[in-house]
Design a protein around this motif. Structure first.
Motif: not given
Length: 407
Positions: A302-310, A314-317, A321-324
């Motif tokens: 769950i903590l990893l999923a929260l980190g993924a959305y962070a 912030f990096g999805g542009a 960032g999308l790949v990570l």
């Protein structure tokens, strides 16, 4: 009603007092056959996601309207798990799975030639119902596995399922660009027919343990929900976490094909290949659940999923960032999912199909809602809204895992 009542009632809601042995015994080749089967069948549910924009153009639908095709498939899968998967405790599983695969082939063909969006949506519901075969295979693997290795075996079978979920998007994205979206459903129908031949030859028979009626079988689901707080907690955590997962994958094609990136469905499908890295965590998650306990890996996931959305927010542009974000999200969600299943299969061994029904019904109900909410978030708030929604659902999963149903 006690746990022993679930297991040993007379006809009406009963499990036979002793499970019949299953032959042949579990071996590596059989585990891999189950994994491949899970991957190919569950792919039916996800072929349409990279193709939603193309489907929308065919039927003159908006992005939000086209996303209902994905929702319809997940609703069907949820119905299959609720109404069909419990029969794995009552009917011979091999025969049931072969019949379902034949039906899935027909539903895929109907989708391929659907003349209207309404008929495509109806076929999608059928695809979902009849593609719930993996939810019969996973309890079967858990039943055959030695107790000390159950997490690892379930993880290996689930790795096939997870790779199927993710690579289905890669394959369908490529096929959609080069052959059209209808060709993907035609190919899927052919694969189901091939699986029928393979499973009829190799899959062992698995005699049922339940001796009651279908009505009593379904009634016993309520008994399990009432008497197993760990099952309720796992189902809720799975629902919110898979909702967070579906928010991302339902909207990704729209984001990539939009004005910021202007990519085609083949690039959207490529992210499924990237996400398959997360599926490699499944056997490790199962092994860790065997040694450190499932609660440890559920919380970590769950903590990893929260980190993924962070990362995505912030990096999805940027593509990097999308790949990570995709890799971290998939590792987190799948680690928690494998651990949840390892936990529930240890509760009432004679009712593993029904336990899986309760858990996976909750899981895919969350996924269906995630698809709907994701489409709305994308329409009204764009990518930032999608990321906030996904993080909120993952946060709810963490709260439930920590505080719900614990003494």
């Amino acid at each position: 009603m006690s746990q022993s009542a679930i297991e040993n009632q007379p006809a009406g809601a009963a499990a036979a007092p002793h499970s019949a042995p299953v032959s042949p015994p579990l071996n590596s080749a059989l585990v891999w056959l189950m994994a491949v089967t899970c991957g190919l069948v569950v792919a039916n549910i996800y072929y349409n996601q990279p193709l939603l924009a193309a489907i929308g153009r065919t039927f003159h639908k908006t992005d939000s309207g086209a996303s209902l095709a994905a929702t319809a498939t997940q609703i069907g899968y949820t119905l299959g798990m609720l109404l069909v998967v419990p029969l794995g405790d009552m009917l011979e599983r091999k025969r049931l799975m072969l019949l379902m695969l034949l039906g899935a082939a027909g539903a895929m063909a109907a989708a391929a030639y659907a003349p209207t969006f309404g008929l495509l949506a109806a076929a999608s519901v059928g695809i979902g119902i009849l593609s719930s075969v993996p939810q019969l295979l996973v309890p079967m693997a858990a039943h055959l596995a030695p107790e000390a290795e159950r997490g690892r075996v379930v993880g290996r079978v689930m790795s096939g399922l997870l790779i199927g979920i993710l690579l289905s998007r890669t394959v369908s994205g490529y096929v959609g660009v080069h052959l059209g979206w209808r060709a993907m459903f035609e190919i899927g129908a052919g694969l189901m027919v091939l699986l029928v031949a393979l499973l009829a030859w190799q899959l062992p028979t698995d005699r049922p343990t339940f001796t009651g009626t279908y009505a009593s079988l379904m009634k016993s689901l309520g008994t399990l929900v009432r008497e197993q707080p760990a099952l309720r907690r796992a189902a809720l955590v799975g629902a919110f976490l898979f909702g967070a997962f579906s928010v991302f994958w339902t909207t990704l094609a729209f984001y990539l094909e939009g004005p910021h990136f202007r990519y085609g469905s083949d690039v959207a499908g490529f992210f499924g290949l990237v996400g398959a890295v997360g599926a490699l965590a499944a056997p490790l998650a199962g092994k860790t659940a065997d040694t450190k306990g499932p609660d440890y890996t559920i919380g970590l996931g769950i903590l990893l999923a929260l980190g993924a959305y962070a990362v995505l927010g912030f990096g999805g542009a940027w593509v990097g960032g999308l790949v990570l974000g995709v890799i971290v999200l998939d590792v987190g969600v799948q680690s928690a999912h494998i651990s949840n299943q390892s936990l529930i299969f240890s509760l009432v061994p004679e009712a593993r199909s029904r336990l899986n029904t309760v858990y996976m019904t909750g899981y895919f109900t969350g996924g269906s809602l995630g698809s709907v909410l994701g489409g709305l978030a994308w329409t009204h708030a764009g990518w930032p809204g999608v990321c906030l929604l996904g993080a909120g659902l993952a946060g709810a999963a963490w709260l439930i895992s920590r505080f719900y149903g614990r003494k």
